[in-house]
Motif scaffolding. Structure first.
Motif, PDB file in Angstrom:
ATOM      1  N   PHE A   1      -9.262  -3.514  -8.519  1.00 56.29           N
ATOM      2  CA  PHE A   1     -10.358  -3.116  -7.607  1.00 56.29           C
ATOM      3  C   PHE A   1     -11.398  -1.871  -8.451  1.00 56.29           C
ATOM      4  O   PHE A   1     -12.508  -1.944  -8.503  1.00 56.29           O
ATOM      5  CB  PHE A   1     -10.052  -1.747  -6.634  1.00 56.29           C
ATOM      6  N   TYR A   2     -10.847  -1.653  -9.702  1.00 56.97           N
ATOM      7  CA  TYR A   2     -11.840  -0.018 -10.377  1.00 56.97           C
ATOM      8  C   TYR A   2     -11.852  -1.311 -11.476  1.00 56.97           C
ATOM      9  O   TYR A   2     -13.462  -1.748 -11.651  1.00 56.97           O
ATOM     10  CB  TYR A   2     -10.640  -0.135 -11.381  1.00 56.97           C
ATOM     11  N   GLN A   3     -11.702  -2.649 -11.681  1.00 52.77           N
ATOM     12  CA  GLN A   3     -12.313  -3.731 -12.571  1.00 52.77           C
ATOM     13  C   GLN A   3     -13.700  -4.007 -11.831  1.00 52.77           C
ATOM     14  O   GLN A   3     -15.028  -4.814 -11.969  1.00 52.77           O
ATOM     15  CB  GLN A   3     -11.975  -4.998 -12.934  1.00 52.77           C
ATOM     16  N   PHE A   4     -13.455  -4.493 -10.086  1.00 47.86           N
ATOM     17  CA  PHE A   4     -14.535  -4.879  -8.690  1.00 47.86           C
ATOM     18  C   PHE A   4     -15.143  -4.724  -9.480  1.00 47.86           C
ATOM     19  O   PHE A   4     -16.736  -4.070  -9.316  1.00 47.86           O
ATOM     20  CB  PHE A   4     -13.486  -5.181  -8.036  1.00 47.86           C
ATOM     21  N   VAL A   5     -15.438  -2.731  -9.191  1.00 43.02           N
ATOM     22  CA  VAL A   5     -16.233  -1.707  -8.745  1.00 43.02           C
ATOM     23  C   VAL A   5     -17.119  -1.848 -10.367  1.00 43.02           C
ATOM     24  O   VAL A   5     -18.487  -2.008  -9.676  1.00 43.02           O
ATOM     25  CB  VAL A   5     -15.651   0.012  -8.414  1.00 43.02           C
TER      26      VAL A   5
ATOM     27  N   ARG B   1       1.911  -2.224   4.401  1.00 44.13           N
ATOM     28  CA  ARG B   1       2.469  -0.508   4.044  1.00 44.13           C
ATOM     29  C   ARG B   1       1.675  -0.406   2.420  1.00 44.13           C
ATOM     30  O   ARG B   1       1.684   1.316   2.487  1.00 44.13           O
ATOM     31  CB  ARG B   1       4.243  -0.123   4.294  1.00 44.13           C
ATOM     32  N   GLY B   2       1.632  -0.700   2.250  1.00 39.13           N
ATOM     33  CA  GLY B   2       1.269  -0.133   0.573  1.00 39.13           C
ATOM     34  C   GLY B   2       0.173  -1.021  -0.541  1.00 39.13           C
ATOM     35  O   GLY B   2      -0.522  -1.644  -0.390  1.00 39.13           O
ATOM     36  N   VAL B   3       0.350  -0.387  -1.471  1.00 44.36           N
ATOM     37  CA  VAL B   3      -1.148  -1.116  -2.943  1.00 44.36           C
ATOM     38  C   VAL B   3      -0.618  -1.188  -3.765  1.00 44.36           C
ATOM     39  O   VAL B   3       0.422  -0.335  -4.623  1.00 44.36           O
ATOM     40  CB  VAL B   3      -1.964   0.103  -2.488  1.00 44.36           C
ATOM     41  N   THR B   4      -0.480  -2.680  -4.660  1.00 43.97           N
ATOM     42  CA  THR B   4       0.371  -2.707  -5.430  1.00 43.97           C
ATOM     43  C   THR B   4      -0.639  -2.417  -6.480  1.00 43.97           C
ATOM     44  O   THR B   4      -1.632  -2.049  -6.318  1.00 43.97           O
ATOM     45  CB  THR B   4       0.452  -4.277  -5.801  1.00 43.97           C
TER      46      THR B   4
ATOM     47  N   VAL C   1      -1.199   7.385   0.246  1.00 40.65           N
ATOM     48  CA  VAL C   1      -1.455   8.270  -0.514  1.00 40.65           C
ATOM     49  C   VAL C   1      -3.157   7.487  -1.730  1.00 40.65           C
ATOM     50  O   VAL C   1      -3.889   7.601  -2.012  1.00 40.65           O
ATOM     51  CB  VAL C   1      -0.319   8.028  -1.331  1.00 40.65           C
ATOM     52  N   ALA C   2      -2.676   6.169  -1.555  1.00 44.64           N
ATOM     53  CA  ALA C   2      -3.861   5.297  -2.573  1.00 44.64           C
ATOM     54  C   ALA C   2      -5.124   5.156  -1.974  1.00 44.64           C
ATOM     55  O   ALA C   2      -6.669   6.212  -2.654  1.00 44.64           O
ATOM     56  CB  ALA C   2      -3.334   3.214  -1.931  1.00 44.64           C
ATOM     57  N   VAL C   3      -5.948   5.905  -0.342  1.00 44.24           N
ATOM     58  CA  VAL C   3      -6.839   5.716  -0.026  1.00 44.24           C
ATOM     59  C   VAL C   3      -7.092   7.163  -0.106  1.00 44.24           C
ATOM     60  O   VAL C   3      -9.038   7.393   0.027  1.00 44.24           O
ATOM     61  CB  VAL C   3      -6.715   5.490   1.370  1.00 44.24           C
ATOM     62  N   ARG C   4      -6.390   8.831  -0.198  1.00 39.25           N
ATOM     63  CA  ARG C   4      -6.841   9.743  -1.163  1.00 39.25           C
ATOM     64  C   ARG C   4      -6.794   9.636  -2.764  1.00 39.25           C
ATOM     65  O   ARG C   4      -7.527  11.066  -2.656  1.00 39.25           O
ATOM     66  CB  ARG C   4      -5.516  10.987  -0.613  1.00 39.25           C
ATOM     67  N   LEU C   5      -6.221   8.663  -3.170  1.00 34.12           N
ATOM     68  CA  LEU C   5      -6.554   9.529  -4.337  1.00 34.12           C
ATOM     69  C   LEU C   5      -7.791   8.138  -4.882  1.00 34.12           C
ATOM     70  O   LEU C   5      -8.271   8.953  -5.660  1.00 34.12           O
ATOM     71  CB  LEU C   5      -4.847   8.359  -5.341  1.00 34.12           C
ATOM     72  N   TRP C   6      -7.995   7.314  -4.751  1.00 36.21           N
ATOM     73  CA  TRP C   6      -9.244   6.046  -4.959  1.00 36.21           C
ATOM     74  C   TRP C   6     -10.748   6.559  -5.023  1.00 36.21           C
ATOM     75  O   TRP C   6     -11.327   6.850  -5.818  1.00 36.21           O
ATOM     76  CB  TRP C   6      -9.113   4.948  -4.156  1.00 36.21           C
TER      77      TRP C   6
ATOM     78  N   PHE D   1      -2.981   6.052 -15.000  1.00 35.37           N
ATOM     79  CA  PHE D   1      -1.771   6.476 -14.946  1.00 35.37           C
ATOM     80  C   PHE D   1      -0.951   7.196 -13.570  1.00 35.37           C
ATOM     81  O   PHE D   1       0.307   6.880 -13.183  1.00 35.37           O
ATOM     82  CB  PHE D   1      -1.719   7.843 -15.708  1.00 35.37           C
ATOM     83  N   ALA D   2      -2.367   7.124 -12.754  1.00 30.42           N
ATOM     84  CA  ALA D   2      -2.236   7.868 -11.718  1.00 30.42           C
ATOM     85  C   ALA D   2      -1.561   6.536 -10.487  1.00 30.42           C
ATOM     86  O   ALA D   2      -1.251   7.748  -9.734  1.00 30.42           O
ATOM     87  CB  ALA D   2      -3.415   7.612 -10.875  1.00 30.42           C
ATOM     88  N   TYR D   3      -1.286   5.537 -11.113  1.00 28.33           N
ATOM     89  CA  TYR D   3      -0.768   4.785  -9.789  1.00 28.33           C
ATOM     90  C   TYR D   3       0.476   5.057 -10.034  1.00 28.33           C
ATOM     91  O   TYR D   3       1.510   4.840  -9.131  1.00 28.33           O
ATOM     92  CB  TYR D   3      -1.252   3.532 -10.401  1.00 28.33           C
ATOM     93  N   GLY D   4       1.226   5.069 -10.728  1.00 23.16           N
ATOM     94  CA  GLY D   4       2.557   5.235 -11.977  1.00 23.16           C
ATOM     95  C   GLY D   4       3.203   6.551 -11.044  1.00 23.16           C
ATOM     96  O   GLY D   4       3.916   6.717 -10.720  1.00 23.16           O
ATOM     97  N   TRP D   5       1.689   7.511 -11.245  1.00 27.67           N
ATOM     98  CA  TRP D   5       2.689   8.602 -10.808  1.00 27.67           C
ATOM     99  C   TRP D   5       2.989   8.995  -9.232  1.00 27.67           C
ATOM    100  O   TRP D   5       3.527   9.714  -8.677  1.00 27.67           O
ATOM    101  CB  TRP D   5       1.160   9.897 -11.473  1.00 27.67           C
ATOM    102  N   ALA D   6       1.628   8.263  -8.368  1.00 29.83           N
ATOM    103  CA  ALA D   6       1.716   8.380  -7.217  1.00 29.83           C
ATOM    104  C   ALA D   6       3.220   7.862  -5.878  1.00 29.83           C
ATOM    105  O   ALA D   6       3.384   7.476  -5.274  1.00 29.83           O
ATOM    106  CB  ALA D   6       0.397   8.344  -6.625  1.00 29.83           C
TER     107      ALA D   6
END
Length: 200
Positions: free
Chosen positions: A148-152, A138-141, A108-113, A91-96
């Motif tokens: 990245f979540y699955q990777f971690v 400029r962006g994170v797809t 934004v991604a670097v602050r949310l992760w 959800f956070a991806y679409g929200w941001a």
């Protein structure tokens, strides 16, 4: 919290809401609250979203929203072992994501992760975030966000070894491939191995 003549809560109203709840705007609980409200845009609630969230939480007043039981319920959604966490993370991806955009801004991604993934205990998270921030583009797809979540998860569970990571045989996004190469070149992989031994 709406501006005069407005029917929705904008940035100023969100700041006042955070102040009344006793939290900072960057507190992860605001992500959880937005998730419950099914908000479409970061920093903005429609009247429908706000009322829907209040109803789902069983709150009629801001005092009730601020109450310890409700705040505890919201913060529980941020626990990686919560059954709704992955849904919240997606959800956070679409929200941001800005309207009509296909990626979220790197800053934004670097602050949310870290707000979402710090509890997983991945010791190289800060290195990854710095690498992404300094990378070209400029962006994170969405694909990178999800992968990245699955990777971690795989690294922390021991199912994926960074020592034996091979970008040719792995199907991770290029950003992750490039960061693993960077981590190896700078002798950072030992931090993950050490954490795994500590948890074992």
């Amino acid at each position: 919290y709406c501006a005069p003549g407005e029917d929705d809560i904008g940035l100023d109203g969100m700041m006042r809401l955070c102040a009344d709840l006793g939290v900072e705007p960057e507190d992860p609980v605001m992500i959880a609250l937005s998730f419950v409200m099914k908000a479409e845009n970061l920093g903005y609630y429609t009247r429908e979203e706000f009322m829907r969230g209040m109803e789902r939480l069983g709150c009629a007043t801001i005092a009730e929203l601020k109450s310890s039981p409700v705040q505890t319920r919201l913060r529980s959604l941020l626990a990686p072992d919560n059954s709704h966490f992955y849904e919240l993370y997606k959800f956070a991806y679409g929200w941001a994501c800005e309207p009509a955009q296909r990626s979220i801004a790197k800053d934004v991604a670097v602050r949310l992760w870290p707000l979402l993934l710090r509890p997983l205990g991945f010791p190289l998270l800060d290195s990854y975030l710095e690498f992404v921030a300094q990378s070209q583009g400029r962006g994170v797809t969405r694909d990178l966000w999800i992968q990245f979540y699955q990777f971690v998860l795989q690294v922390m569970s021991g199912r994926l070894s960074l020592d034996r990571y091979d970008s040719e045989s792995c199907a991770w996004p290029v950003m992750i491939d490039d960061w693993v190469d960077f981590a190896k070149q700078h002798n950072l992989i030992g931090a993950v191995k050490g954490r795994a031994m500590d948890e074992g």
